[in-house]
Scaffold this motif. Structure first.
Motif, mmCIF file in Angstrom:
data_model
loop_
_atom_site.group_PDB
_atom_site.id
_atom_site.type_symbol
_atom_site.label_atom_id
_atom_site.label_comp_id
_atom_site.label_asym_id
_atom_site.label_seq_id
_atom_site.Cartn_x
_atom_site.Cartn_y
_atom_site.Cartn_z
ATOM 1 N N ALA A 116 -0.368 -12.062 7.908
ATOM 2 C CA ALA A 116 0.782 -11.454 7.240
ATOM 3 C C ALA A 116 0.303 -10.364 6.296
ATOM 4 O O ALA A 116 -0.585 -10.592 5.490
ATOM 5 N N PRO A 117 0.865 -9.145 6.433
ATOM 6 C CA PRO A 117 0.456 -8.097 5.512
ATOM 7 C C PRO A 117 0.924 -8.401 4.097
ATOM 8 O O PRO A 117 1.871 -9.154 3.902
ATOM 9 N N SER A 156 -8.219 -7.246 -2.161
ATOM 10 C CA SER A 156 -7.561 -6.641 -3.320
ATOM 11 C C SER A 156 -8.122 -7.159 -4.646
ATOM 12 O O SER A 156 -8.144 -6.453 -5.621
ATOM 13 N N GLY A 157 -8.587 -8.395 -4.649
ATOM 14 C CA GLY A 157 -9.043 -8.957 -5.910
ATOM 15 C C GLY A 157 -10.526 -8.741 -6.180
ATOM 16 O O GLY A 157 -11.094 -9.318 -7.098
ATOM 17 N N PRO A 214 2.976 0.437 -3.416
ATOM 18 C CA PRO A 214 2.727 0.242 -1.994
ATOM 19 C C PRO A 214 2.466 -1.241 -1.690
ATOM 20 O O PRO A 214 2.674 -2.096 -2.565
ATOM 21 N N LEU A 215 1.995 -1.534 -0.483
ATOM 22 C CA LEU A 215 1.687 -2.902 -0.114
ATOM 23 C C LEU A 215 0.420 -3.356 -0.847
ATOM 24 O O LEU A 215 -0.365 -2.525 -1.301
ATOM 25 N N GLU A 216 0.243 -4.655 -0.928
ATOM 26 C CA GLU A 216 -0.925 -5.180 -1.650
ATOM 27 C C GLU A 216 -2.232 -4.628 -1.077
ATOM 28 O O GLU A 216 -3.142 -4.282 -1.821
ATOM 29 N N ASN A 217 -2.329 -4.563 0.234
ATOM 30 C CA ASN A 217 -3.567 -4.061 0.858
ATOM 31 C C ASN A 217 -3.847 -2.615 0.487
ATOM 32 O O ASN A 217 -4.993 -2.195 0.407
ATOM 33 N N HIS A 218 -2.797 -1.851 0.285
ATOM 34 C CA HIS A 218 -2.985 -0.445 -0.092
ATOM 35 C C HIS A 218 -3.490 -0.326 -1.523
ATOM 36 O O HIS A 218 -4.193 0.626 -1.856
ATOM 37 N N LYS A 219 -3.103 -1.263 -2.351
ATOM 38 C CA LYS A 219 -3.458 -1.162 -3.768
ATOM 39 C C LYS A 219 -4.967 -1.146 -3.962
ATOM 40 O O LYS A 219 -5.482 -0.466 -4.846
ATOM 41 N N ALA A 220 -5.678 -1.908 -3.109
ATOM 42 C CA ALA A 220 -7.132 -1.921 -3.226
ATOM 43 C C ALA A 220 -7.703 -0.532 -2.920
ATOM 44 O O ALA A 220 -8.605 -0.047 -3.603
ATOM 45 N N LEU A 221 -7.139 0.105 -1.901
ATOM 46 C CA LEU A 221 -7.621 1.443 -1.528
ATOM 47 C C LEU A 221 -7.326 2.452 -2.622
ATOM 48 O O LEU A 221 -8.197 3.237 -3.022
ATOM 49 N N THR A 222 -6.093 2.438 -3.103
ATOM 50 C CA THR A 222 -5.714 3.441 -4.095
ATOM 51 C C THR A 222 -6.474 3.247 -5.406
ATOM 52 O O THR A 222 -6.899 4.224 -6.027
#
Lengths: 489, 352
Positions: A55-56, A29-30, A194-202
């Motif tokens: 952990a997601p 994400s970063g 959304p979840l942190e992992n999704h933020k990178a995708l979006t």
């Protein structure tokens, strides 16, 4: 051990896909997106990615004030459907995610109940008389309770691949997929998702028009490279600059994934072999927006509108895609945003139509025993079950066997709905379960019609060390047309 | 785990709180009724004297709803109603020991009944209002296409009435669905027919004629169907204990309530039939008649028992009505809407 058996045990091309699948699911994400601008697609895909914790990335319980979940984007029917759940437990029996993570909160039954409680607590009669934000509500600690309730619900809401199995089992016929997507949109609008992992995708989709953190300029690199390596006769013509009857919408996965690009290459070869007048959008192609829609990002509508406008301007008669996710988004979800002046087909529909018309005939024998996995977006969401089976059964030499749980009962591989990005371990367990289904049939090759399922199931095959080879249906078709014989050895 | 416990407790407390309020209200209003014991049973000689010394005229005609009706006439020593029924069946102490009690009761009982019924309806309407007000907050399109009436019609028959999908999934669940839902729908129509033909527009055919006998029989049959459905549902939950089936308070409260309503309903009927003379029509109410045959074997003042059980039954019904929009049974309204909407939308999908 014969050469054939040996190759079945250790399929070479699948080893590469492992790292690729991980790359896609675990985009950091970063990561500084600007670093990628000058790189190639392959460099980006093959770069090492640090392993994330198991952990997601849930939202941290920040110290921000309680925010109501606005439900105006849901329809009255969807809100009513929350009350239509009879808690009969049929969805629980069939939920592929619950089969791998038996947490009661993630079942469709529990999600409907939790959201119903959230709504009653913030919009019910008592909440109208004593709003949580007012003095009495605050005295009763309603805001804290409600915020905690929502945060717990968000975790359950995103642990779902939106495969639609629950919809097909629900005696009340609740349209669960659309319901979860609409609720996700409300949750994102309120800032709980959304979840942190999704933020990178979006953020990647918004910045680069693809979820792969790749620059737009590299989108057509697969075609140029395939031409350079003489895999295809010429780079397909770019629509916008020239005209064609058919647009081949490649999609992000086939454009940027070094192993999945074979799907795009095979599709182009197939369309060439059939004499179809087609073209691609090349660097002008944008993500269909499926990623944004599934995780509830409201930016999806902007992207969909832009795509619809682009497609309509091309003057095409048919849009064809090999990706089930793109197909579902364009054919099922785009009409809710705007009007389109062309027909949308998945590649299997297109080929099945050509077979029916007698335009193409498969002459080369492909000796293999195959089983087929119905992608959720193509099967349950779009009702396309017979076209891929028609194609496979019409290829000489192929012995077709049905896998356990097929057609509308197909067990989801877990690659869609943001589950793979949010909960990679659960997705891997799901794909392994599906691979075990395939192995039980005794098939040598496992076929699907979705690059995303291909990617997810390939990881499952490696994790299970299963004696079965993953295939996209375009690969089989090309083998039958005499364009490729690497898999039939 | 802690949260779940809190949620469960919340549901139970909500129902319990409502029941408590209703009981307090009921106690305040019904307290005056508890004055004095029931009248003692009279001897056969007293009955004869009562009939012979009765000074009522030989017959009585009245105009009811604009039509001349003969209420009764004298036949020998007996007074016989226009429907051929002995007046003593209802009006003599020996056959209806609580006659005096009921004379008093009729002054208050129905007042209380309607008051409590109004309260129950108010709570129910509040619940429905709450649900509808939430639904109305949704601004998205419920349907993306025009209504596909042919699909809606098919879904109404196969899925809403016959539960096709449930049949495919589990025969036991289908039996539960069928017994309870079908009986409820039909019982609703029987209830409407009874209210209309016996209270609003009295029609002798449906009161004392064959129509009345059929309605009595239907009411018992449908009540029995609901009882079977409820018992099967409880069997599924507590004996079979099907996998993944949750049995929290919100899942089981309606079942237990229904069971109590049906059992007390049949018990009331049995009490009534146990204290009035046997007539052929009573066999139409076959469950009640069977119960009456059992009750007659005990020397108990069933009229008095019936009075109190009647209130329990009425209270259960009122609580059930009030609880309806807050309970799982609300799906009787929402499920058909969901099924029909989905059927209409699916008709437009590109199925191959």
């Amino acid at each position: 051990m014969s050469e054939k058996e040996d190759s079945r045990e250790k399929p070479e091309h699948q080893v590469e896909e492992w790292s690729l699948g991980e790359e896609y699911t675990q985009v950091p994400s970063g990561k500084d997106l600007s670093d990628k601008e000058g790189g190639t697609a392959e460099e980006g895909a093959e770069s090492p990615v640090p392993e994330m914790s198991t952990a997601p990335g849930f939202l941290e319980p920040a110290e921000r004030p309680f925010i109501r979940v606005r439900i105006n984007n849901l329809s009255p029917r969807q809100l009513l459907e929350l009350e239509a759940c009879t808690r009969c437990s049929e969805c629980v029996l069939w939920c592929p995610v619950y089969a791998q993570d038996s947490r009661p909160g993630l079942t469709p039954r529990a999600k409907a109940r939790s959201f119903r409680k959230i709504l009653r607590a913030q919009d019910g009669v008592m909440a109208t008389l004593f709003p949580p934000e007012r003095r009495l509500g605050r005295m009763l600690r309603q805001p804290e309770r409600q915020k905690r309730r929502i945060e717990e619900f968000v975790k359950d809401l995103y642990e779902c691949s939106t495969c639609g199995q629950c919809h097909y089992k629900c005696p009340s016929y609740i349209d669960t997929v659309e319901l979860w997507e609409s609720i996700r949109k409300s949750i994102v609008s309120a800032g709980y998702g959304p979840l942190e992992n999704h933020k990178a995708l979006t953020s990647s989709v918004k910045s680069y028009d693809n979820p792969w953190l790749q620059p737009r300029s590299t989108r057509d690199k697969w075609a140029k490279r395939a031409h350079k390596q003489k895999e295809i006769r010429s780079v397909p013509k770019m629509l916008g600059k020239s005209k064609a009857e058919v647009l081949y919408f490649v999609g992000c996965t086939a454009s940027f994934d070094v192993n999945i690009k074979e799907v795009a290459v095979n599709t182009v070869k197939m369309l060439d072999a059939c004499g179809v007048d087609f073209g691609i959008l090349g660097t002008q192609e944008k993500c269909c927006g499926s990623v944004l829609l599934r995780v509830g990002d409201p930016e999806y509508e902007r992207l969909a509108e832009e795509n619809i406008e682009t497609f309509n301007r091309l003057g095409i008669r048919t849009l064809v895609t090999s990706c089930s996710g793109c197909y579902k988004t364009i054919s099922q979800d785009y009409p809710k945003v705007g009007t389109m002046n062309f027909e949308t087909l998945h590649m299997v529909q297109f080929i099945a139509r050509l077979i029916e018309e007698g335009t193409i005939q498969f002459e080369k024998e492909v000796p293999m025993k195959v089983t087929y996995h119905d992608p959720c977006h193509l099967g349950r969401a779009s009702g396309i079950y017979e076209a891929p089976r028609t194609i496979l059964k019409s290829i000489p030499g192929i012995e077709f066997v049905e896998i356990e749980r097929h057609h509308e009962n197909s067990r989801c591989c877990g690659a869609g709905g943001g589950l793979k990005a949010g909960f990679p371990e659960i997705q891997q367990k799901m794909s392994q379960a599906r691979v075990r289904d395939a192995v039980a049939t005794g098939a040598t090759d496992f076929v699907t019609a979705c690059p995303f399922c291909y990617q997810g199931l390939s990881v499952g095959i490696i994790a299970e060390d299963a004696p079965i080879r993953m295939r996209d249906i375009t690969e089989i078709i090309m083998m039958a047309l005499g364009g490729s014989d690497k898999g039939s050895q | 785990m802690k949260r779940d416990a809190w949620v469960r407790a919340d549901s139970v407390v909500r129902v319990a709180r409502f029941c408590l309020c209703c009981m307090v209200f009921f106690s305040i209003l019904v307290a005056p009724l508890s004055e004095g014991p029931l009248p003692p049973t009279v001897s056969a000689q007293e009955i004869q004297n009562e009939v012979k010394t009765d000074t009522v005229p030989s017959q009585m005609n009245l105009t009811i709803y604009g039509e001349p009706r003969r209420l009764y006439h004298r036949k020998g020593d007996d007074l016989v109603t226009s429907a051929g029924k002995d007046c003593i069946e209802c009006h003599l102490r020996a056959f209806y020991p609580g006659r005096d009690f009921f004379k008093w009761e009729y002054r208050k009982k129905w007042d209380i009944h309607w008051m409590l019924f109004s309260v129950a309806c108010f709570v129910m309407m509040t619940g429905i209002y709450g649900a509808v007000s939430i639904w109305r907050k949704g601004e998205g399109p419920s349907l993306h296409h025009p209504v596909h009436w042919a699909s809606v019609g098919r879904a109404l028959f196969w899925d809403v009435f016959l539960g096709k999908r449930i049949w495919r999934q589990s025969r036991l669940r289908w039996a539960i669905f069928f017994f309870i839902s079908m009986a409820f729908v039909q019982l609703f129509f029987v209830f409407i027919a009874m209210v209309v033909t016996r209270y609003l527009f009295p029609a002798p055919f449906f009161m004392t004629g064959i129509g009345g006998t059929v309605l009595d029989c239907m009411a018992d049959l449908l009540g029995l169907m609901i009882l079977v459905g409820v018992l099967l549902a409880l069997y599924r939950r507590y004996v079979l204990k099907e996998e993944h089936l949750e049995s929290q308070a919100e899942d089981t409260s309606v079942l237990w309530m229904l069971l109590a309503i049906i059992v007390t309903g049949f018990f009331l009927e049995a009490c009534r039939l146990a204290v009035v003379p046997l007539t052929p029509r009573m066999y139409a109410s076959f469950v009640g008649a069977l119960g009456a045959a059992v009750l007659k074997s005990w020397d108990v003042g069933w009229t008095g028992v019936r009075f109190y059980v009647w209130f329990i039954h009425a209270m259960l019904v009122f609580v059930f009505i009030a609880y309806l929009p807050f309970s799982k049974l609300f799906h009787v309204i929402t499920c058909p809407v969901s099924i029909l909407a989905t059927a209409s939308e699916n008709a437009y999908r590109q199925y191959q």
